[in-house]
Enzyme design. Sequence first.
Site, PDB file in Angstrom:
ATOM      1  N   ASP A   1      38.355  52.968  35.916  1.00 36.76           N
ATOM      2  CA  ASP A   1      39.379  51.929  36.025  1.00 36.76           C
ATOM      3  C   ASP A   1      39.332  51.316  37.416  1.00 36.76           C
ATOM      4  O   ASP A   1      39.094  52.025  38.398  1.00 36.76           O
ATOM      5  CB  ASP A   1      40.777  52.516  35.782  1.00 36.76           C
ATOM      6  CG  ASP A   1      41.573  51.719  34.769  1.00 36.76           C
ATOM      7  OD1 ASP A   1      41.269  50.530  34.585  1.00 36.76           O
ATOM      8  OD2 ASP A   1      42.494  52.278  34.159  1.00 36.76           O
TER       9      ASP A   1
ATOM     10  N   HIS B   1      39.371  42.492  39.603  1.00 31.50           N
ATOM     11  CA  HIS B   1      40.415  43.435  39.198  1.00 31.50           C
ATOM     12  C   HIS B   1      39.885  44.703  38.541  1.00 31.50           C
ATOM     13  O   HIS B   1      40.652  45.633  38.309  1.00 31.50           O
ATOM     14  CB  HIS B   1      41.399  42.740  38.254  1.00 31.50           C
ATOM     15  CG  HIS B   1      42.240  41.700  38.911  1.00 31.50           C
ATOM     16  ND1 HIS B   1      43.526  41.942  39.342  1.00 31.50           N
ATOM     17  CD2 HIS B   1      41.978  40.410  39.252  1.00 31.50           C
ATOM     18  CE1 HIS B   1      44.023  40.849  39.893  1.00 31.50           C
ATOM     19  NE2 HIS B   1      43.108  39.907  39.854  1.00 31.50           N
TER      20      HIS B   1
END
Length: 534
Positions: free
Chosen positions: A366, A157
């Site tokens: 991110d 993730h």
Amino acid sequence: MMRLVVVSNRVTMPERGEKVAAGGLAVALRSALEQHGGLWFGWSGATSAEPATRVEPIRLGKVSYAVVDLTEAERQSYYLGFSNRALWPLMHYRLGLTEFDRSDYAGYLAVNRRFAKLLVPLLKPDDVIWIHDYHLIPLAAELRRRGVTNRIGYFHHIPWPSAEVFGALPFSATLISTMMAYDLVGMQTQTDADNLIGGLVALRGAHRDGERVKAGPRQTLVRAFPIGIDVESFRKLAAASVRAATQPIRATTGPLGGRKLVIGVDRLDYSKGIVQRLEAFGQFLRSHPEHRGNVGLLQIAPPSRSDVPEYAELDRQSDEVAGRLNAALGEFDWTPIRVVKKAYSRSALAGFYRRAQVGLVTPMRDGMNLVAKEYVAAQNPEDPGVLVLSRFAGAAHQMGEALIVNPYDTHEVAEAIRTALAMPQSERVRRFERLYATIAASDIGWWTSRYLAALTGTGASDSLAPPEPQRTVSGTRKPAARQRATTSPAAKKPAAKTAAKPVQAADDASLGEKRGSFRQRAGSKPLPNAASPR
């Protein structure tokens, strides 16, 4: 019919009423588990004096939940230590913040071994196993050692760094080798997938064949599956929240009056670039004094691991920067920056997003950043706001109609805020429609179904890319908010990717922290309790 087994660091039990249960990944995984019948296994989030030797699943409807407590020593080494003080900063290119301790690494491997030992008795021959995130990288290898031959997939993730950065981690070759135990590895972006493959080639001596990596007798497929949100649900939340004018929205945005609002929503983490964002907003006001008194920044930043020194320092820095800028730029009737360090419900956040003219999403690095997608989903189609998005967020690979910025350049971010506030409505609508169509076509349902199709071998590879967003035809646009978000885009005509991949900045500021600054602790150092698990 196959049974799905999901393994994650934390397990969300419906009856516990945790906020995450209201939406997002937990809802998508639970839906997939209910569809196939399934088991969700992982850490309970609690600690106990002694490690459990067996686990009894709790069945709720079609889904069984099997949760395991950790000992306090395990939590310190596996979770706070290796996962969050070694892997987390490393994966975000922050070598200068990465701390490696051999006892933490041993604890990380030991917890993965114990999880495998407890999970094996619960498995059935036809189960498909889906493991999530960096806490559990070696789990498949431990399962294989115990004779498990089932299909096993993994989804990462957060970002995966280049081989040069990952190789700074002691035992990096050993750890990355465990990825070969998976049949399918999913990454947020193609850059992350290429980085992992490059690491396997450089550190493990694997051979690449397109998306497939071969090492010894095993072959692993590595592919990008950009995660999405429940677009339609979030759109409805935003509309309902504004109509209801809930108390948090009235209390927080009421003092703005007719002023414009710029919003940032992030967990308080150094990867999110919160301090740099505050500085950029201050630069915007200094460069464009005509906006002083007319626009404010609301930064929502719930605390995260605040008893870990690096996070406590970030908490202090954000307060100091906001206070300094407010003192220098504010007026008696106008505070330019408000930093709110508390969590809000999804409904309240949706209302905040819809009220804001600019969504400021500027992480330093991110994996995806779903706030960017939530901001777009929440907008009023007739009068939408503008998304300012970091080029180092995975979402930038899909959301090219946002204003893409370098978060390390405060002047560039400041000018993007000015551009966003001055953008004509027609241009805002055009960008919004493209962005909305993109996130609707690759929503959370698409992500779940396409990943499982690839893992089980039931989907054609050419149907795995999101369809291209609907284009303007003959000068007439179909309002994106009225398009029906679909979880089965394979029915549409496959099309090319919608946005060019941003250039990966291998020499950005975070990469300035070279191997020489990699800190290795001599021995175990007790860590304070984490404020909340990731």
